[in-house]
Design a protein around this motif. Structure first.
Motif, PDB file in Angstrom:
ATOM      1  N   UNK A   1      41.723  30.941  36.351  1.00  0.00           N
ATOM      2  CA  UNK A   1      42.486  32.200  36.322  1.00  0.00           C
ATOM      3  C   UNK A   1      42.935  32.592  34.922  1.00  0.00           C
ATOM      4  N   UNK A   2      43.185  31.604  34.051  1.00  0.00           N
ATOM      5  CA  UNK A   2      43.598  31.942  32.690  1.00  0.00           C
ATOM      6  C   UNK A   2      42.491  32.681  31.939  1.00  0.00           C
ATOM      7  N   UNK A   3      41.257  32.264  32.141  1.00  0.00           N
ATOM      8  CA  UNK A   3      40.146  32.942  31.466  1.00  0.00           C
ATOM      9  C   UNK A   3      39.954  34.352  32.008  1.00  0.00           C
ATOM     10  N   UNK A   4      40.177  34.538  33.316  1.00  0.00           N
ATOM     11  CA  UNK A   4      40.057  35.897  33.847  1.00  0.00           C
ATOM     12  C   UNK A   4      41.233  36.760  33.412  1.00  0.00           C
ATOM     13  N   UNK A   5      42.396  36.169  33.299  1.00  0.00           N
ATOM     14  CA  UNK A   5      43.543  36.933  32.788  1.00  0.00           C
ATOM     15  C   UNK A   5      43.270  37.403  31.361  1.00  0.00           C
ATOM     16  N   UNK A   6      42.685  36.518  30.541  1.00  0.00           N
ATOM     17  CA  UNK A   6      42.329  36.900  29.172  1.00  0.00           C
ATOM     18  C   UNK A   6      41.218  37.952  29.153  1.00  0.00           C
ATOM     19  N   UNK A   7      40.490  38.060  30.281  1.00  0.00           N
ATOM     20  CA  UNK A   7      39.420  39.054  30.394  1.00  0.00           C
ATOM     21  C   UNK A   7      39.912  40.349  31.037  1.00  0.00           C
ATOM     22  N   UNK A   8      41.204  40.393  31.396  1.00  0.00           N
ATOM     23  CA  UNK A   8      41.779  41.621  31.940  1.00  0.00           C
ATOM     24  C   UNK A   8      41.982  41.647  33.437  1.00  0.00           C
ATOM     25  N   UNK A   9      41.771  40.511  34.126  1.00  0.00           N
ATOM     26  CA  UNK A   9      41.949  40.454  35.578  1.00  0.00           C
ATOM     27  C   UNK A   9      43.088  39.493  35.889  1.00  0.00           C
ATOM     28  N   UNK A  10      44.187  40.006  36.446  1.00  0.00           N
ATOM     29  CA  UNK A  10      45.362  39.183  36.702  1.00  0.00           C
ATOM     30  C   UNK A  10      45.122  38.206  37.849  1.00  0.00           C
ATOM     31  N   UNK A  11      45.989  37.207  37.943  1.00  0.00           N
ATOM     32  CA  UNK A  11      45.861  36.195  38.994  1.00  0.00           C
ATOM     33  C   UNK A  11      45.919  36.805  40.396  1.00  0.00           C
ATOM     34  N   UNK A  12      46.914  37.659  40.718  1.00  0.00           N
ATOM     35  CA  UNK A  12      46.914  38.278  42.051  1.00  0.00           C
ATOM     36  C   UNK A  12      45.670  39.124  42.306  1.00  0.00           C
ATOM     37  N   UNK A  13      45.207  39.860  41.295  1.00  0.00           N
ATOM     38  CA  UNK A  13      44.005  40.683  41.471  1.00  0.00           C
ATOM     39  C   UNK A  13      42.762  39.821  41.633  1.00  0.00           C
ATOM     40  N   UNK A  14      42.742  38.678  40.981  1.00  0.00           N
ATOM     41  CA  UNK A  14      41.617  37.756  41.126  1.00  0.00           C
ATOM     42  C   UNK A  14      41.551  37.217  42.552  1.00  0.00           C
ATOM     43  N   UNK A  15      42.692  36.844  43.111  1.00  0.00           N
ATOM     44  CA  UNK A  15      42.737  36.393  44.504  1.00  0.00           C
ATOM     45  C   UNK A  15      42.224  37.487  45.430  1.00  0.00           C
ATOM     46  N   UNK A  16      42.677  38.699  45.194  1.00  0.00           N
ATOM     47  CA  UNK A  16      42.256  39.840  46.007  1.00  0.00           C
ATOM     48  C   UNK A  16      40.745  40.048  45.917  1.00  0.00           C
ATOM     49  N   UNK A  17      40.200  39.941  44.717  1.00  0.00           N
ATOM     50  CA  UNK A  17      38.768  40.136  44.524  1.00  0.00           C
ATOM     51  C   UNK A  17      37.963  39.055  45.245  1.00  0.00           C
ATOM     52  N   UNK A  18      38.418  37.810  45.199  1.00  0.00           N
ATOM     53  CA  UNK A  18      37.701  36.727  45.867  1.00  0.00           C
ATOM     54  C   UNK A  18      37.698  36.915  47.385  1.00  0.00           C
ATOM     55  N   UNK A  19      38.819  37.371  47.939  1.00  0.00           N
ATOM     56  CA  UNK A  19      38.876  37.614  49.379  1.00  0.00           C
ATOM     57  C   UNK A  19      37.952  38.768  49.758  1.00  0.00           C
ATOM     58  N   UNK A  20      37.922  39.816  48.946  1.00  0.00           N
ATOM     59  CA  UNK A  20      37.034  40.947  49.225  1.00  0.00           C
ATOM     60  C   UNK A  20      35.571  40.517  49.165  1.00  0.00           C
ATOM     61  N   UNK A  21      35.234  39.673  48.208  1.00  0.00           N
ATOM     62  CA  UNK A  21      33.867  39.167  48.133  1.00  0.00           C
ATOM     63  C   UNK A  21      33.505  38.381  49.391  1.00  0.00           C
ATOM     64  N   UNK A  22      34.449  37.583  49.892  1.00  0.00           N
ATOM     65  CA  UNK A  22      34.196  36.793  51.090  1.00  0.00           C
ATOM     66  C   UNK A  22      34.027  37.684  52.317  1.00  0.00           C
ATOM     67  N   UNK A  23      34.832  38.728  52.414  1.00  0.00           N
ATOM     68  CA  UNK A  23      34.744  39.642  53.559  1.00  0.00           C
ATOM     69  C   UNK A  23      33.450  40.449  53.522  1.00  0.00           C
TER      70      UNK A  23
END
Length: 382
Positions: free
Chosen positions: A353-375
């Motif tokens: 998550x730290x690398x994605x945060x440095x890339x502009x994607x926050x931890x809560x948004x990353x969780x949301x994106x992973x769930x959307x990918x799974x759905x």
């Protein structure tokens, strides 16, 4: 399964997410800490959260939704026990896949329909395709890699074979299967001496979090190091040490059939005055032995090469959703793949998550994106 609305006058219900953590591997406590981070950050306006813990003996229980219960604390590692909550099973009904609570002396009550499982499990019996196979059989969507990619990503022996087969650079290594060590020990030691240069790193073939890993600078210490690794896995890997920087890169699956996405690379900076390598204590228990840096201080062309290699490694094993790829960058600028983690550490301070945060994607948004990918992804062959 997508959100549905049975009555137009009623709002759509929240997506129900089961967080699966704990498990039978040596990374039990780290898995619980990962779940604590997700519990804190997941958007409760969008998702109903069902924490499901797995004890070290394999019992599933409905666990506490209090993140503090599962966080790493000074002198204490979190543990899922049979007393952590009511026993739970995964079952099918006319309404779909459900979690049923089993309580002594009562009829099992339906906890609720499960839309997606987030298997926050590290190591064998969770990250290795076993739970993924269970979820496929139950026809329930889940976050992360499927059965084959999970199994390949867990077994460093076959992982390296797949990487090499796809033209990715891997370091020199010797595999020590259990029968070879038990029946041909002298031959194993001779192979290591002839094929590898010191120092070497001895590690379980199917474990993570640096459990059972030993640096060996003297071949006389090799048998003891192999025995220490065999505590965690009967199959052992002996890897030649590689001179270079330890760089990591986070990969996120693409939406709608798009290509996987790579984060900015990060770096593990180890204090070699206090520790030989990035071991379990340096990763999780010490605040001084190592630090993480994202983005890594790399020349632009090297950073792009790392990102390209990370995506190629992700696709080589057929990963989906989430993975962290660890590489070495040599003084000559070569990128050597060390391993892929198909369910990497996922606490807010973990590298993924730290690398994605440095890339502009926050931890809560990353969780949301992973769930959307799974759905978005069906179960079964794809």
């Amino acid at each position: 399964m997508p959100e549905t609305v049975s009555d137009p006058a009623q709002p759509a219900r929240r997506t129900r997410v089961a967080l699966l953590f704990g498990g039978r591997s040596g990374e039990h406590a780290i898995s619980a800490a990962t779940a604590a981070g997700v519990m804190k950050a997941i958007d409760r306006e969008k998702y109903d959260v069902i924490p499901v813990g797995i004890t070290r003996s394999g019992q599933w229980v409905v666990a506490s939704d209090d993140p503090a219960r599962w966080e790493l604390a000074s002198g204490r590692l979190p543990e899922v026990t049979a007393e952590s909550g009511a026993e739970v099973v995964l079952a099918s009904s006319g309404a779909g896949t459900v979690l049923q609570v089993l309580e002594p002396g009562s009829v099992p009550s339906v906890l609720g329909e499960v839309d997606v499982v987030f298997p926050l499990l590290h190591g064998p019996f969770g990250e290795d395709g076993t739970v993924q196979g269970l979820l496929e059989l139950a026809d329930v969507r889940y976050v992360g890699a499927g059965v084959l990619a999970s199994a390949v990503g867990m077994d460093k022996h076959y992982m390296k074979l797949v990487f090499a087969g796809h033209g990715l650079a891997v370091g020199p290594h010797v595999v020590v299967p259990p029968r070879d060590w038990e029946q041909r020990r002298a031959e194993v030691l001779t192979r290591v001496q002839n094929e590898l240069k010191l120092p070497v790193f001895v590690k379980p073939a199917r474990a993570g979090s640096s459990l059972g890993v030993t640096r060996v600078d003297d071949l006389a210490d090799l048998p003891h190091a192999i025995e220490a690794a065999r505590v965690h896995d009967p199959k052992v890997l002996v890897e030649q040490g590689i001179e270079g920087r330890e760089i990591e890169c986070a990969v996120l699956g693409g939406r709608g059939g798009a290509a996987p996405r790579a984060s900015v690379p990060g770096e593990i900076v180890v204090d070699h005055e206090s520790v030989d390598f990035y071991d379990f204590e340096a990763k999780y228990l010490s605040a001084t032995q190592a630090r993480t840096q994202a983005p890594a201080d790399l020349p632009g062309e090297v950073a792009e090469k790392v990102r390209d290699v990370a995506v190629r490694a992700f696709e080589a094993v057929g990963a989906e959703g989430i993975s962290r790829v660890d590489v070495f960058v040599t003084p000559e600028g070569e990128v050597v793949v060390n391993e892929i983690n198909t369910m990497p550490g996922f606490t807010p301070i973990s590298m993924y998550p730290k690398m994605w945060e440095a890339s502009g994607l926050s931890y809560p948004d990353l969780i949301d994106e992973l769930i959307k990918l799974a759905l978005e992804r069906p179960t079964g062959l794809r």
